[in-house]
Design a protein around this motif. Structure first.
Motif, PDB file in Angstrom:
ATOM      1  N   ILE A 296       0.843  -1.206   0.000  1.00 10.83           N
ATOM      2  CA  ILE A 296       0.000   0.000   0.000  1.00 10.83           C
ATOM      3  C   ILE A 296       0.873   1.247   0.000  1.00 10.83           C
ATOM      4  O   ILE A 296       0.643   2.195  -0.761  1.00 10.83           O
ATOM      5  CB  ILE A 296      -0.939   0.010   1.230  1.00 10.83           C
ATOM      6  N   ASN A 297       1.903   1.253   0.850  1.00  8.87           N
ATOM      7  CA  ASN A 297       2.785   2.415   0.931  1.00  8.87           C
ATOM      8  C   ASN A 297       3.561   2.623  -0.364  1.00  8.87           C
ATOM      9  O   ASN A 297       3.789   3.757  -0.786  1.00  8.87           O
ATOM     10  CB  ASN A 297       3.742   2.263   2.116  1.00  8.87           C
ATOM     11  N   GLU A 298       3.972   1.515  -0.983  1.00  8.74           N
ATOM     12  CA  GLU A 298       4.688   1.629  -2.258  1.00  8.74           C
ATOM     13  C   GLU A 298       3.784   2.235  -3.328  1.00  8.74           C
ATOM     14  O   GLU A 298       4.213   3.100  -4.105  1.00  8.74           O
ATOM     15  CB  GLU A 298       5.175   0.243  -2.714  1.00  8.74           C
ATOM     16  N   ARG A 299       2.527   1.786  -3.374  1.00  9.86           N
ATOM     17  CA  ARG A 299       1.591   2.334  -4.358  1.00  9.86           C
ATOM     18  C   ARG A 299       1.326   3.812  -4.099  1.00  9.86           C
ATOM     19  O   ARG A 299       1.209   4.616  -5.032  1.00  9.86           O
ATOM     20  CB  ARG A 299       0.268   1.559  -4.326  1.00  9.86           C
ATOM     21  N   THR A 300       1.240   4.172  -2.814  1.00  7.04           N
ATOM     22  CA  THR A 300       0.991   5.566  -2.452  1.00  7.04           C
ATOM     23  C   THR A 300       2.147   6.453  -2.895  1.00  7.04           C
ATOM     24  O   THR A 300       1.952   7.558  -3.404  1.00  7.04           O
ATOM     25  CB  THR A 300       0.789   5.697  -0.933  1.00  7.04           C
ATOM     26  N   ILE A 301       3.381   5.945  -2.701  1.00  7.73           N
ATOM     27  CA  ILE A 301       4.568   6.702  -3.099  1.00  7.73           C
ATOM     28  C   ILE A 301       4.560   6.934  -4.603  1.00  7.73           C
ATOM     29  O   ILE A 301       4.772   8.056  -5.086  1.00  7.73           O
ATOM     30  CB  ILE A 301       5.845   5.949  -2.683  1.00  7.73           C
ATOM     31  N   CYS A 302       4.282   5.870  -5.356  1.00  5.78           N
ATOM     32  CA  CYS A 302       4.289   5.970  -6.818  1.00  5.78           C
ATOM     33  C   CYS A 302       3.243   6.963  -7.308  1.00  5.78           C
ATOM     34  O   CYS A 302       3.507   7.774  -8.204  1.00  5.78           O
ATOM     35  CB  CYS A 302       4.040   4.598  -7.442  1.00  5.78           C
ATOM     36  N   SER A 303       2.042   6.907  -6.724  1.00  4.66           N
ATOM     37  CA  SER A 303       0.969   7.794  -7.180  1.00  4.66           C
ATOM     38  C   SER A 303       1.208   9.233  -6.750  1.00  4.66           C
ATOM     39  O   SER A 303       0.731  10.162  -7.384  1.00  4.66           O
ATOM     40  CB  SER A 303      -0.372   7.314  -6.627  1.00  4.66           C
ATOM     41  N   SER A 304       1.997   9.427  -5.665  1.00  4.13           N
ATOM     42  CA  SER A 304       2.235  10.779  -5.160  1.00  4.13           C
ATOM     43  C   SER A 304       3.348  11.497  -5.895  1.00  4.13           C
ATOM     44  O   SER A 304       3.381  12.715  -5.921  1.00  4.13           O
ATOM     45  CB  SER A 304       2.563  10.729  -3.663  1.00  4.13           C
ATOM     46  N   VAL A 305       4.268  10.752  -6.477  1.00  3.78           N
ATOM     47  CA  VAL A 305       5.401  11.397  -7.143  1.00  3.78           C
ATOM     48  C   VAL A 305       5.152  11.611  -8.628  1.00  3.78           C
ATOM     49  O   VAL A 305       5.976  12.206  -9.319  1.00  3.78           O
ATOM     50  CB  VAL A 305       6.700  10.571  -6.964  1.00  3.78           C
ATOM     51  N   ARG A 306       4.004  11.173  -9.173  1.00  2.87           N
ATOM     52  CA  ARG A 306       3.704  11.359 -10.599  1.00  2.87           C
ATOM     53  C   ARG A 306       2.368  12.052 -10.786  1.00  2.87           C
ATOM     54  O   ARG A 306       1.318  11.416 -10.870  1.00  2.87           O
ATOM     55  CB  ARG A 306       3.660  10.011 -11.322  1.00  2.87           C
ATOM     56  N   PRO A 307       2.287  13.390 -10.930  1.00  2.28           N
ATOM     57  CA  PRO A 307       3.333  14.346 -10.570  1.00  2.28           C
ATOM     58  C   PRO A 307       3.317  14.594  -9.063  1.00  2.28           C
ATOM     59  O   PRO A 307       2.316  14.300  -8.422  1.00  2.28           O
ATOM     60  CB  PRO A 307       2.928  15.606 -11.346  1.00  2.28           C
ATOM     61  N   MET A 308       4.354  15.183  -8.492  1.00  2.00           N
ATOM     62  CA  MET A 308       4.422  15.442  -7.064  1.00  2.00           C
ATOM     63  C   MET A 308       3.394  16.500  -6.679  1.00  2.00           C
ATOM     64  O   MET A 308       3.353  17.572  -7.259  1.00  2.00           O
ATOM     65  CB  MET A 308       5.832  15.924  -6.675  1.00  2.00           C
ATOM     66  N   ALA A 309       2.557  16.177  -5.752  1.00  4.89           N
ATOM     67  CA  ALA A 309       1.539  17.115  -5.307  1.00  4.89           C
ATOM     68  C   ALA A 309       2.175  18.245  -4.515  1.00  4.89           C
ATOM     69  O   ALA A 309       3.275  18.124  -4.001  1.00  4.89           O
ATOM     70  CB  ALA A 309       0.503  16.379  -4.455  1.00  4.89           C
ATOM     71  N   SER A 310       1.434  19.337  -4.387  1.00  3.59           N
ATOM     72  CA  SER A 310       1.984  20.488  -3.653  1.00  3.59           C
ATOM     73  C   SER A 310       2.078  20.198  -2.167  1.00  3.59           C
ATOM     74  O   SER A 310       2.925  20.743  -1.478  1.00  3.59           O
ATOM     75  CB  SER A 310       1.094  21.716  -3.876  1.00  3.59           C
ATOM     76  N   ASN A 311       1.231  19.325  -1.665  1.00  2.00           N
ATOM     77  CA  ASN A 311       1.295  18.971  -0.243  1.00  2.00           C
ATOM     78  C   ASN A 311       1.062  17.475  -0.103  1.00  2.00           C
ATOM     79  O   ASN A 311       0.024  17.033   0.360  1.00  2.00           O
ATOM     80  CB  ASN A 311       0.244  19.761   0.548  1.00  2.00           C
ATOM     81  N   PRO A 312       2.053  16.662  -0.506  1.00  2.00           N
ATOM     82  CA  PRO A 312       1.849  15.209  -0.526  1.00  2.00           C
ATOM     83  C   PRO A 312       1.827  14.610   0.864  1.00  2.00           C
ATOM     84  O   PRO A 312       2.647  14.931   1.694  1.00  2.00           O
ATOM     85  CB  PRO A 312       3.073  14.710  -1.308  1.00  2.00           C
TER      86      PRO A 312
END
Length: 340
Positions: A296-312
């Motif tokens: 779950i954490n790996e998927r969250t990281i991938c979805s958050s860095v593409r593109p990087m949100a302003s407040n991830p």
């Protein structure tokens, strides 16, 4: 395999001049029957042959039980998990009679996966694990030293990711810390007690053979046999006394650890090792949840860095509990004794 009394008489009365011939097995038995109380000797010798391996097995078993009790009492991470479960349960039950509980039964650990979040998939154990890995990871990462430092949302997110990776390693390592607990869960108290009793009663086989040996003419071979048997019996009696003391000490520790976590060991008298079984089953569930949390954490990281949100940020597992958690990670915290 020993012959019956009737077979013994037939073999002893058999004459070589008989027109019937004995087979190899019967010939062998006829020769063996010329040895005084041969099969009682064999029985005693079998007992002697198996004695050391049986004693070693029982010693290792009791040592495992002692080590399992020590692991449960001293595992910081296991106690942290119990503390987190208790606090989470109290927060979920605020305003009810169950909202100020001081303890819970260990069996509750097995039910944490039955309590689902809003998505219908994430369980309460997922939430507890997420909270603990964040806390443990932040301690390992040394964030307390840099709390005053100005952080951008991106760097804070990267720290959060690192915290969770480190924390997940700590939590998922609990099964390795409690290896002897898992071994103890596979043991049967009745079988162990029966084996000790069987060893103790087996000494009578040696005693019986020695008495029979004294009744026959004392040839040199009989004297050597008695000397050998007497030497073994002295050693065996000492070993059995020590083994019985070790059994008593190990079972006493199991009773103590059961009372430490359950409050009343009398309820578990029929299954004194049940506490290890409960923890073993929980560790199996925890291992599965840790793997899922990692994914779950790996998927969250991938979805958050593409593109990087302003407040991830990593999304909360149980939104209703987010923002109200305050866990302590200090080793000096008072440990919990969970009573029934």
């Amino acid at each position: 395999m020993a012959p019956t009394k009737e077979d013994e008489y037939k073999l002893k009365d058999f004459k070589d001049e008989s027109p019937f011939k004995l087979g190899p097995a019967e010939k062998f038995l006829k020769e063996v029957l010329d040895v005084p109380f041969a099969f009682k000797r064999v029985d005693a010798m079998l007992y002697i042959t198996n004695f050391d391996s049986e004693v070693e097995y029982l010693k290792r078993s009791f040592e495992t039980l002692e080590a399992a009790c020590e692991e449960l009492r001293n595992s910081r991470m296991f106690l942290k998990l119990l503390e987190a479960v208790l606090k989470t349960g109290n927060r979920m039950n605020v305003g009810t009679d169950r909202g100020d509980a001081h303890a819970f039964k260990l069996d509750t650990l097995l039910k944490l996966v039955d309590i689902k979040g809003t998505d219908g998939k994430t369980t309460l154990l997922h939430f507890v694990v997420q909270e603990i890995i964040r806390l443990e990871g932040s301690c390992l990462f040394g964030t307390n030293q840099y709390q005053t430092a100005e952080k951008t949302p991106i760097s804070a997110f990267q720290d959060e990711v690192e915290f969770r990776k480190l924390g997940l390693q700590v939590v998922s390592g609990l099964g390795g810390e409690l290896m002897n607990v898992k071994k103890a869960a596979a043991m049967d108290s009745d079988v162990l007690s029966s084996e000790v009793a069987k060893l103790a009663s087996g000494i009578t086989k040696i005693t019986e053979v020695l008495k029979l040996n004294e009744e026959i003419a004392m040839k040199e071979s009989s004297w050597r046999f008695s000397e050998s048997m007497n030497g073994f019996m002295k050693k065996a009696e000492e070993e059995i006394v020590m083994l019985q003391a070790q059994e008593k000490a190990a079972l006493s520790l199991v009773k103590e650890i059961t009372e430490y976590f359950h409050g009343n060991s009398a309820k578990e008298e029929a299954r004194p090792f049940r506490i290890f079984m409960v923890v073993r089953d929980f560790l199996s569930i925890l291992d599965h949840v840790c793997k899922e949390v990692g994914k779950i954490n790996e998927r969250t990281i991938c979805s958050s860095v593409r593109p990087m949100a302003s407040n991830p940020t990593l999304p909360p597992v149980f939104p209703g509990l987010t923002g109200r958690h305050h866990y302590s990670s200090s080793d000096d915290d008072e440990s919990l004794s969970l009573s029934a």
